[in-house]
Design a protein around this motif. Structure first.
Motif, short mmCIF file in Angstrom:
data_model
loop_
_atom_site.label_atom_id
_atom_site.label_comp_id
_atom_site.label_asym_id
_atom_site.label_seq_id
_atom_site.Cartn_x
_atom_site.Cartn_y
_atom_site.Cartn_z
N MET A 1 37.81 -68.61 -2.50
CA MET A 1 38.77 -68.23 -3.53
C MET A 1 39.51 -69.49 -4.00
N ILE A 2 39.68 -69.57 -5.28
CA ILE A 2 40.33 -70.73 -5.87
C ILE A 2 41.73 -70.33 -6.35
N ASP A 3 42.74 -71.08 -5.95
CA ASP A 3 44.12 -70.81 -6.36
C ASP A 3 44.49 -71.81 -7.45
N LEU A 4 44.73 -71.31 -8.65
CA LEU A 4 45.08 -72.20 -9.77
C LEU A 4 46.55 -72.17 -10.13
N GLU A 5 47.35 -71.33 -9.48
CA GLU A 5 48.78 -71.29 -9.82
C GLU A 5 49.44 -72.65 -9.61
N VAL A 6 49.18 -73.27 -8.47
CA VAL A 6 49.83 -74.55 -8.16
C VAL A 6 49.39 -75.64 -9.14
N PRO A 7 48.09 -75.79 -9.44
CA PRO A 7 47.72 -76.80 -10.45
C PRO A 7 48.33 -76.52 -11.83
N VAL A 8 48.44 -75.24 -12.21
CA VAL A 8 49.07 -74.91 -13.49
C VAL A 8 50.53 -75.34 -13.48
N ILE A 9 51.24 -75.00 -12.40
CA ILE A 9 52.66 -75.37 -12.29
C ILE A 9 52.80 -76.89 -12.29
N ASP A 10 51.97 -77.58 -11.52
CA ASP A 10 52.03 -79.04 -11.46
C ASP A 10 51.84 -79.65 -12.85
N THR A 11 50.91 -79.13 -13.62
CA THR A 11 50.64 -79.66 -14.95
C THR A 11 51.79 -79.36 -15.90
N LEU A 12 52.34 -78.14 -15.82
CA LEU A 12 53.51 -77.82 -16.65
C LEU A 12 54.68 -78.75 -16.31
N GLU A 13 54.88 -79.01 -15.00
CA GLU A 13 56.01 -79.85 -14.56
C GLU A 13 55.87 -81.31 -14.95
N THR A 14 54.66 -81.74 -15.27
CA THR A 14 54.46 -83.15 -15.64
C THR A 14 54.23 -83.34 -17.14
N ASP A 15 54.14 -82.24 -17.88
CA ASP A 15 53.97 -82.34 -19.32
C ASP A 15 55.30 -82.73 -19.96
N GLU A 16 55.29 -83.79 -20.75
CA GLU A 16 56.53 -84.32 -21.33
C GLU A 16 57.26 -83.30 -22.20
N LEU A 47 47.30 -63.09 -11.98
CA LEU A 47 47.12 -61.65 -12.16
C LEU A 47 45.85 -61.15 -11.49
N ASP A 48 44.79 -61.95 -11.57
CA ASP A 48 43.51 -61.52 -11.01
C ASP A 48 42.70 -62.75 -10.66
N ASN A 49 41.86 -62.59 -9.65
CA ASN A 49 41.00 -63.67 -9.19
C ASN A 49 39.75 -63.00 -8.64
N THR A 50 38.72 -62.89 -9.49
CA THR A 50 37.55 -62.09 -9.17
C THR A 50 36.31 -62.95 -9.03
N ASP A 51 35.61 -62.79 -7.90
CA ASP A 51 34.33 -63.47 -7.74
C ASP A 51 33.35 -62.95 -8.77
#
Length: 124
Positions: A1-16, A47-51
């Motif tokens: 399972m891949i968790d993308l919440e943290v990478p999304v947050i990290d990218t939002l937090e570094t976007d100028e 919301l969803d993470n489906t194989d």
């Protein structure tokens, strides 16, 4: 399972542009009570993470849906555009945007939904 919440947050937090608009007020799952009236801010939730794409009884990818909500008392267009740019840079496709007006606070909340497909790396 891949968790993308943290990478999304990290990218939002570094976007100028996002930083200029909301600062560090980007949260996962829920907004802390002490920030509830400190607009604008963003919340990110999976919301969803489906194989998907099975071969030899193994999933080869995941379809991942992320919802980003933001609250503001000003024009929501600028924040919406900044978030959309970040999500598209991460290869997400926007599937919907729903506006809400919160009468008791006077805040505008926009709920933005995105989806992406992430292929698993091949095992050797």
């Amino acid at each position: 399972m891949i968790d993308l919440e943290v990478p999304v947050i990290d990218t939002l937090e570094t976007d100028e542009e996002v930083l200029r608009l909301v600062g560090q007020k980007i949260f996962r799952f829920s907004v802390p009570t002490e920030f509830a009236d400190q607009y604008p801010y963003i919340r990110v939730a999976e919301l969803d993470n489906t194989d998907n794409d099975y071969a030899d009884n193994k999933a080869r990818s995941s379809d991942i849906d992320i919802q980003i909500d933001f609250w503001t008392i000003e024009d929501p267009g600028v924040i919406q555009t900044a978030i959309d740019g970040v999500m598209k840079s991460l290869q997400f496709r926007r599937t919907g945007v729903t506006p809400f007006f919160e009468e008791e606070t006077g805040a505008i909340r926009k709920s933005m939904r995105y989806t992406t497909k992430v292929k698993f790396k091949e095992e050797i």
